[in-house]
Design an enzyme around this catalytic site. Structure first.
Site, mmCIF file in Angstrom:
data_model
loop_
_atom_site.group_PDB
_atom_site.id
_atom_site.type_symbol
_atom_site.label_atom_id
_atom_site.label_comp_id
_atom_site.label_asym_id
_atom_site.label_seq_id
_atom_site.Cartn_x
_atom_site.Cartn_y
_atom_site.Cartn_z
ATOM 1 N N HIS A 81 -68.166 23.519 -2.359
ATOM 2 C CA HIS A 81 -66.769 23.954 -2.268
ATOM 3 C C HIS A 81 -66.422 24.323 -0.828
ATOM 4 C CE1 HIS A 81 -63.026 26.088 -3.401
ATOM 5 N NE2 HIS A 81 -63.406 26.964 -2.474
ATOM 6 N N GLU A 82 -67.299 25.062 -0.168
ATOM 7 C CA GLU A 82 -67.031 25.438 1.220
ATOM 8 C C GLU A 82 -67.049 24.214 2.128
ATOM 9 O OE1 GLU A 82 -65.846 28.245 1.815
ATOM 10 O OE2 GLU A 82 -66.317 29.066 -0.160
ATOM 11 N N HIS A 131 -63.722 22.693 2.292
ATOM 12 C CA HIS A 131 -62.810 23.256 3.293
ATOM 13 C C HIS A 131 -63.060 22.636 4.665
ATOM 14 C CE1 HIS A 131 -60.960 26.086 0.656
ATOM 15 N NE2 HIS A 131 -62.058 26.781 0.433
ATOM 16 N N HIS A 145 -60.414 20.531 6.920
ATOM 17 C CA HIS A 145 -60.154 20.822 8.334
ATOM 18 C C HIS A 145 -60.276 19.557 9.166
ATOM 19 C CE1 HIS A 145 -61.258 23.228 12.187
ATOM 20 N NE2 HIS A 145 -59.976 22.964 12.137
#
Length: 234
Positions: A104-105, A108, A112
């Site tokens: 999940h991270e 991100h 980006h």
């Protein structure tokens, strides 16, 4: 509503109570789901940090470092420094829950890299919200003490509403990161079908905490509007 002996009951407190209950339920659901699947090992044998490194490399991202951070479920991606920080419960664990959170991270970080617009908007809001959330109550309280000065109070409410906007913008960012994570885990062979389904439960529970946070923020804003949003009082 007034009660005997001079006591006063502010009915709008119910909004705060409802928000707090929603938040506690979502947090409890998240913690219990994470604990359950933190006891289930992933067949790949990778730890959260190793899975994160593999996902980032497969996405062509080589300038994001993976670091360990203290705490439980303190995982986050820092776009300013390009650092993916994984908590103690994620970094060295090979569980379904740990790898799901790590993925999940990574979602991100991929957002980006690709310039995902809601993430960009959220990033731009961070300094504004940090200042606005701290000053909102200063203006509201000052307005109350200065004889219910509506201009100050309304400005405080506007500042508070920025935090609500931030919470709402956060929702698509988090949902999209989870969707990316599930797709990556399935397509790369890090997880099999049943494991992806289990990870979906973990990430769905995590998403509920953001929904609860947004609901609580909206209820808090509604309370301020009900209390102070009217016209000047005689």
């Amino acid at each position: 509503m007034f009660y005997p002996y001079g006591f006063y009951f502010d009915g709008t407190y119910l909004l705060i109570i409802i928000g707090a209950v929603i938040t506690m339920i979502a947090s409890s659901k998240m913690n219990s789901t994470f604990r359950r699947y933190s006891r289930v090992r992933c067949h790949c044998g990778l730890t959260g940090s190793q899975a994160a490194e593999r996902i980032l490399n497969q996405a062509g991202i080589y300038d994001v470092s993976v670091q360990r951070v203290r705490g439980n479920l303190t995982d986050h991606y820092d776009p300013r420094n390009k650092v993916l920080r994984l908590s103690d419960s994620t970094y060295g664990s090979d569980s379904i829950a740990a790898i799901g959170v790590a993925a999940h991270e990574c979602g991100h970080a991929i957002q980006h890299q690709k310039g995902y617009v809601p993430l960009t908007i959220r990033g731009a809001l961070v300094p504004i919200v940090n200042i606005g959330s701290n000053l909102s109550w200063v203006f509201i309280i000052a307005g109350i003490f200065l004889g219910m000065n509506q201009s100050l109070i309304h400005f405080g409410i506007i500042l508070f509403s920025l935090a609500v906007v931030f919470q709402l913008v956060t929702l698509p960012v988090e949902f999209n990161a989870s969707a990316r994570a599930l797709k990556i885990l399935g397509n790369t062979g890090i997880m099999y079908g049943d494991e992806v389904a289990q990870t979906r439960k973990v990430l769905s529970a995590a998403a509920l905490t953001y929904v609860a946070g947004a609901a609580a923020a909206l209820l808090g804003l509604l309370r301020l509007v009900l209390l102070f949003g009217g016209n000047d009082r005689d």
